[in-house]
Design an enzyme around this catalytic site. Structure first.
Site, short mmCIF file in Angstrom:
data_model
loop_
_atom_site.label_atom_id
_atom_site.label_comp_id
_atom_site.label_asym_id
_atom_site.label_seq_id
_atom_site.Cartn_x
_atom_site.Cartn_y
_atom_site.Cartn_z
N LYS A 11 -11.19 34.26 0.24
CA LYS A 11 -11.02 34.80 -0.94
C LYS A 11 -10.68 33.54 -2.41
CE LYS A 11 -13.08 39.59 -1.68
NZ LYS A 11 -12.45 40.39 -1.80
N TYR A 51 -22.37 41.21 -3.78
CA TYR A 51 -21.73 42.29 -4.45
C TYR A 51 -22.80 43.33 -5.46
CZ TYR A 51 -17.71 39.99 -3.34
OH TYR A 51 -16.32 39.97 -2.05
N PHE A 59 -15.76 47.44 -12.46
CA PHE A 59 -14.47 46.07 -11.74
C PHE A 59 -15.90 44.63 -11.52
CE2 PHE A 59 -14.73 48.91 -7.75
CZ PHE A 59 -15.76 47.58 -7.31
N ARG A 87 -11.69 44.64 9.67
CA ARG A 87 -10.78 45.65 8.63
C ARG A 87 -9.31 46.30 9.03
NH1 ARG A 87 -13.72 46.21 4.44
NH2 ARG A 87 -12.01 47.57 2.87
N THR A 93 -7.98 47.92 0.43
CA THR A 93 -8.51 46.87 -0.84
C THR A 93 -7.37 46.30 -1.89
OG1 THR A 93 -10.43 48.25 -0.76
CG2 THR A 93 -10.19 46.62 -2.36
N ARG A 104 -3.75 41.47 4.31
CA ARG A 104 -3.52 41.53 2.35
C ARG A 104 -2.40 42.10 2.20
NH1 ARG A 104 -9.62 44.73 1.79
NH2 ARG A 104 -10.60 43.17 1.21
N ASN A 114 -8.67 39.83 -3.61
CA ASN A 114 -6.97 40.45 -2.08
C ASN A 114 -7.10 39.41 -1.05
OD1 ASN A 114 -9.53 41.07 -2.37
ND2 ASN A 114 -8.79 43.12 -1.96
N HIS A 117 -12.98 39.06 2.76
CA HIS A 117 -13.46 39.71 2.04
C HIS A 117 -13.35 40.06 4.48
CE1 HIS A 117 -17.86 42.01 1.68
NE2 HIS A 117 -18.04 40.85 3.20
P1 IDP Z 1 -12.66 45.91 0.22
O1 IDP Z 1 -12.94 44.59 0.45
O2 IDP Z 1 -11.64 46.22 0.71
O3 IDP Z 1 -14.45 46.39 1.16
P2 IDP Z 1 -14.37 47.41 -2.19
O4 IDP Z 1 -14.01 48.51 -2.55
O5 IDP Z 1 -15.96 46.83 -0.67
O6 IDP Z 1 -12.94 47.06 -1.29
O7 IDP Z 1 -14.46 46.45 -2.86
C1 IDP Z 1 -15.24 44.63 -3.23
C2 IDP Z 1 -13.96 44.31 -3.78
O8 IDP Z 1 -14.18 44.28 -5.46
C3 IDP Z 1 -12.89 44.26 -3.48
O9 IDP Z 1 -12.45 43.39 -2.05
C4 IDP Z 1 -11.62 43.57 -4.38
O10 IDP Z 1 -11.63 42.15 -4.52
C5 IDP Z 1 -12.79 44.14 -5.81
N1 IDP Z 1 -12.40 45.10 -5.74
C6 IDP Z 1 -12.61 46.60 -5.58
N2 IDP Z 1 -11.98 47.84 -6.18
C7 IDP Z 1 -11.02 47.00 -7.52
C8 IDP Z 1 -10.64 46.78 -8.48
O11 IDP Z 1 -10.28 48.60 -8.87
N3 IDP Z 1 -10.55 46.60 -9.58
C9 IDP Z 1 -10.64 45.29 -9.46
N4 IDP Z 1 -11.44 44.70 -8.72
C10 IDP Z 1 -11.84 45.30 -6.89
MG MG Z 2 -16.03 46.24 0.97
#
Ligand code: IDP
Ligand code: MG
Length: 139
Positions: A11, A51, A59, A87, A93, A104, A114, A117
């Site tokens: 990212k 997304y 968010f 993963r 996350t 991460r 973070n 992806h």
């Molecule tokens: P993941 O990437 O671990 O699968 P997801 O829940 O699928 O997590 O969320 C996708 C992306 O959205 C995350 O990787 C992160 O960049 C962003 N994200 C998720 N939760 C939050 C939040 O609470 N605040 C801001 N960004 C978030």
């Molecule tokens: Mg995800």
């Protein structure tokens, strides 16, 4: 059907922080082969589509803005049990909750910024890989 492939993006924060090489090294050291790779920047339209599943989340706007803020590295990776093992390699996350030694934990700045992806299922790995790569770009 499991394809032993997953899809990843390094990212914008990873690129800004100079971590492309470090993160790719962790990925290949963990046994993933790179099947496709590109350095690119997502348009707003592409980030929104990628997304889409999060469109109703609070968010979503922030996520689209961040993911279009600079270049990313997109890649298709191959390894036995790719989705699940990747993963595990990237960690939770939220980097505050990510296990020690994960990508991460080492490189993410926050739950939003973070670092990487990772696809969450074989089905999504296939869809996300096809979103970014033509069949001729896969080796
Ligand atoms: P993941 O990437 O671990 O699968 P997801 O829940 O699928 O997590 O969320 C996708 C992306 O959205 C995350 O990787 C992160 O960049 C962003 N994200 C998720 N939760 C939050 C939040 O609470 N605040 C801001 N960004 C978030
Ligand atoms: Mg995800």
């Amino acid at each position: 059907m499991a394809t032993n492939r997953t899809f990843t993006m390094l990212k914008p924060d990873s690129i800004e922080n100079g971590n492309i090489g470090n993160i790719l090294n962790m990925i290949t050291e963990a046994g993933f082969a790179i099947k496709a790779m590109k350095y690119t920047q997502l348009s707003e339209e592409q980030a929104k589509a990628f997304y889409e599943v999060h469109a109703e989340r609070p968010f979503y706007g922030e996520l689209v803005e961040y993911m279009t803020s600079g270049p990313i590295v997109a890649a298709i990776l191959e390894k036995e049990n790719a989705v699940s093992d990747f993963r595990t390699l990237i960690g939770a996350t939220d980097p505050a909750e990510a296990a020690e030694g994960t990508i991460r934990a080492k490189y993410a700045e926050s739950k939003g910024r973070n670092a990487v992806h990772g696809s969450d299922s074989d089905e999504n790995a296939q869809i996300e890989g096809e979103f970014h790569f033509a069949a001729t770009e896969l080796f």
